[in-house]
Scaffold this motif. Sequence first.
Motif, short mmCIF file in Angstrom:
data_model
loop_
_atom_site.label_atom_id
_atom_site.label_comp_id
_atom_site.label_asym_id
_atom_site.label_seq_id
_atom_site.Cartn_x
_atom_site.Cartn_y
_atom_site.Cartn_z
N LEU A 1 0.83 -1.20 0.00
CA LEU A 1 0.00 0.00 0.00
C LEU A 1 0.87 1.26 0.00
O LEU A 1 0.60 2.23 -0.71
N LEU A 2 1.96 1.22 0.77
CA LEU A 2 2.88 2.37 0.81
C LEU A 2 3.51 2.60 -0.55
O LEU A 2 3.83 3.74 -0.92
N ALA A 3 3.69 1.50 -1.29
CA ALA A 3 4.32 1.62 -2.61
C ALA A 3 3.28 1.87 -3.70
O ALA A 3 3.62 1.86 -4.89
N ASP A 4 2.00 2.05 -3.27
CA ASP A 4 0.93 2.31 -4.23
C ASP A 4 0.80 1.20 -5.28
O ASP A 4 0.55 1.47 -6.46
N VAL A 5 0.97 -0.06 -4.86
CA VAL A 5 0.83 -1.15 -5.81
C VAL A 5 -0.65 -1.51 -5.96
O VAL A 5 -1.32 -1.84 -4.97
N ASP A 6 -1.15 -1.41 -7.15
CA ASP A 6 -2.55 -1.68 -7.42
C ASP A 6 -2.88 -3.15 -7.14
O ASP A 6 -2.10 -4.04 -7.51
N PRO A 7 -4.01 -3.43 -6.51
CA PRO A 7 -4.36 -4.82 -6.19
C PRO A 7 -4.33 -5.73 -7.42
O PRO A 7 -3.97 -6.91 -7.32
N ALA A 8 -4.67 -5.19 -8.57
CA ALA A 8 -4.69 -6.02 -9.79
C ALA A 8 -3.29 -6.46 -10.20
O ALA A 8 -3.14 -7.39 -10.98
N ASP A 9 -2.27 -5.81 -9.66
CA ASP A 9 -0.90 -6.13 -10.05
C ASP A 9 -0.19 -7.05 -9.07
O ASP A 9 1.02 -7.23 -9.15
N VAL A 10 -0.91 -7.60 -8.11
CA VAL A 10 -0.26 -8.46 -7.11
C VAL A 10 -0.72 -9.90 -7.27
O VAL A 10 -1.91 -10.16 -7.47
N GLU A 11 0.25 -10.81 -7.20
CA GLU A 11 -0.11 -12.22 -7.17
C GLU A 11 0.29 -12.78 -5.81
O GLU A 11 1.47 -12.82 -5.46
N TRP A 12 -0.70 -13.20 -5.03
CA TRP A 12 -0.41 -13.69 -3.68
C TRP A 12 -0.15 -15.19 -3.73
O TRP A 12 -0.91 -15.93 -4.35
N ARG A 13 0.93 -15.62 -3.06
CA ARG A 13 1.23 -17.04 -3.03
C ARG A 13 1.41 -17.50 -1.59
O ARG A 13 1.85 -16.75 -0.73
N ALA A 14 1.04 -18.75 -1.37
CA ALA A 14 1.19 -19.32 -0.03
C ALA A 14 2.26 -20.39 -0.06
O ALA A 14 2.45 -21.06 -1.06
N GLY A 15 3.00 -20.55 1.03
CA GLY A 15 4.01 -21.60 1.10
C GLY A 15 5.31 -21.04 1.58
O GLY A 15 5.49 -19.81 1.67
N ALA A 16 6.27 -21.95 1.89
CA ALA A 16 7.55 -21.50 2.42
C ALA A 16 8.24 -20.60 1.40
O ALA A 16 8.33 -20.94 0.23
N GLY A 17 8.67 -19.44 1.84
CA GLY A 17 9.32 -18.47 0.96
C GLY A 17 10.56 -19.07 0.32
O GLY A 17 11.30 -19.80 0.95
N GLY A 18 10.79 -18.78 -0.92
CA GLY A 18 11.98 -19.27 -1.58
C GLY A 18 11.91 -20.74 -1.95
O GLY A 18 12.86 -21.31 -2.44
#
Lengths: 472, 408
Positions: A23-40
């Motif tokens: 939100l601070l970076a003004d990233v539009d919700p349509a431009d985010v892909e949320w993933r679940a699982g251990a990072g990396g």
Amino acid sequence: MLAVTLDDPSDLDAWRAKARSLLLADVDPADVEWRAGAGGGLFGSDDAVPPPRRTTVPGVPRAFLGLAGTVLAHRDPRRHATLYRMLWRIAHGERELLRIATDGDVAWAHACARQVSRDMHKMKAFVRFREVRLGEDTVYVAWFEPEHDIVPAVAPFFVRRFTGMHWSLLTPSRSAHWDGATLAIGPGADRADAPTEDALEDLWRTYYASIFNPARLKVDAMRREMPVKYWKNLPEARLIPELVRDALPRMQAMVEKQPTVPKKKVTPLQKAAVDAPEGSIAALRRRARDCRACDLWKPATQTVFGAGPSDARIVVIGEQPGDQEDLAGKPFVGPAGKLFDRALEEAGIDRSALYVTNAVKHFKFEPRGKVRLHKRANAEEQAACRPWLAAEIERIRPSGIVCMGAMAAQGVFGSSFRLMAQRGQWLETPDGRRAMATVHPSYLLRLPDHDAREAGFADFVHDLKLMHAVLR
Amino acid sequence: MAVPMNVTEKLAILADAAKYDASCSSSGGKGRNSLKSGGIGSTEGMGICHAYAPDGRCISLLKILLTNFCVYDCVYCVNRRSSNVPRARFTVEEVVDLTLAFYRRNYIEGLFLSSGIIQSPDYTMEQLVRVARTLRTEHRFAGYIHLKTIPDAAPELIDAAGRWADRLSINVEMPTEGGLKSLAPEKDLGDIRSAMGRLRLSIDEAKAEKKAPRFAPAGQSTQMIVGADAASDRDVLTASTNLYTNYHLRRVYYSAFSPIPDASKILPLKPPPLVREHRLYQADWLMRFYGFDADEIAPPGDDGMLSLDMDPKLAWALRHRERFPVDVNRASREMLLRVPGLGVKTVDKLIAMRAHRRVRYDDLVRLRVPVKKVAPFVETVDHRPRGDRDTPLLRRDLREPAQPDLFG
């Protein structure tokens, strides 16, 4: 498209931290892909969130965080994106978004939250612990299959409830363990890790079968609240088919069976005889209990008869019982009674020497929701009650009668009696008794200003002091 | 007597004997838990139903009688002294152990203990109190306890019961005094009311003063049997109103008279339809949360019975077409609550929403209200009810086809 990975996809703090930086970076919700699982791990590493474009995020309503915390426990993979879109909208001018229950996102989030809450509720309900003895220690272990990722949220409930036990809750995705001091949330378990039975389950099934009323079969209602998916982990559920199958024949047998002749002789309870010789005050009280001379008894709790020694030298008569008197069955115990007690104390008179009663013996009221508003008994009701008062006076034969309030005074002196003009002096009644009138304490309670109340109280005490002449 | 009964046999008899008491609620009262005491048990306001029996009823509490021996002879009761049902009696310790064992396994929220009257009301009440006291003091049990209270028991025993129990209840049994006299000849309406009055005073006192000893923090409730005597629904609701007003009961339970083993000849042959009980609960709900009074729901003049084929709010609305349609965007909360098909939650959502934008017909659809039922009674920005449906037509369209009552 910016990929964001959450190690623990149900954790509010983790999601919140990511959402905040987006939100601070003004990233539009349509431009985010949320993933679940251990990072990396499986999906490769996160894309770097661009640097902040602003320094603060507008305040987010507390209700939103509460909702988000619950929704994150849901299994639906769209939850992170939807919540971020809602956050974005709230931050971009739709401050009142949550109040629009029919908005698509809001309705979706609420529906998820409802499902999670229901799952949590059902887990609290349908977990069945089995007792395991491990040497000296007794541990209670349960296997449960929740639909959503709710173990961290539900475990504290089990801690609060089963503080004094050691227990483990095992589910396919997580487990929770309590050793009497610390709660540990661990990885998922296997059904085979849990015990398969408990000696007490037969007793529980006995209870389940016996509490069921075959005359009221409502299988759908049961299934709605205890869905079949839970049955496999409920020890009592295996009885259901048989109970359902036998219900109708059992019920028909009951209806068709002729009533039997009572065989056993059980002596009926003998109510202790009331020690009330004919003509005594106690006998009078007993009779007044069932008085139906007017309709006031119908909504009231009980007859509030006089109280005090049957050889009292003074009979004090009030008007009619109020809410508290009706409940307690005793005269002058409510607010007016408390004021009366205080005035007596000030006047140096012992209430226990007085016989205290009322002109009308039932509380008359008008219901207003849960409040019962006092209503004055009408002439007919007063007349219907008069024989009781006359009989009380007849039995006690007091040397003096004190009337509090106009209703009592006019009952004793006749309807031409003027209370404020004739109060505070011993007079002779038309039937030759010595009597005195004063105000009713509830009149003092109703006086609007403090000074008038003080003065009224002093006059009241002054009047009551006249009783000394008779008591002596 | 041959072999003494074991706990399983006793449980079968004494749970069977307790099932005609409808209440299984474990709600109400202040929350508490065992974090400090290190014992077991908690209550968190809303009770939990741990299982459901095939009669659709929730199993929340271990609901049993201490004994089903009884010196009373109430006609409708399976435990009346002239009945030939098998009898049993638990010891205090057996009830305590059973409660704890079930509770530890998370089968129950707590105990609902009632009893037939043996020896004397005081003796019986004393036994009930001992169970509750033992659970609380010797076992630090903080689960829910509901004790049935015997109206004639000594005030000290009732005080003790209130000290240990969350809820106390005295059953009024019948909606009218006539019914009580003919079916429960040894019970007395005056005794019951006066005991309820005392309970209310004690509950109020404990609530008003922080330092006062605990007294039944989850209040008192009662039960009425419906359909065993000739009382109308209007009689039932009038009696309930009086009980709620006078004694601030948390709940009045309605129990449709249900056939019992070894029934008495005086009882009706057939049970009332279960839907009658359902309509009474709906009416009760309307009186407690929707601002209706008994006269509106069951008006004087007709036979005093609620319609079985529609809910009492809809029936009221059809009798009062002049009050509709209601403008969803402007009507008061009170009036919205009177719209058939709109519940408290929906009404509050509509009120929250309309502060920010106009409510449209589609919003009602999305809130998943039963639109067929709601639409004839409301208007929105884009909807007005069709003017061509007179009341008989609407009644025909909206009545619920009678549920095939399994045994009716």
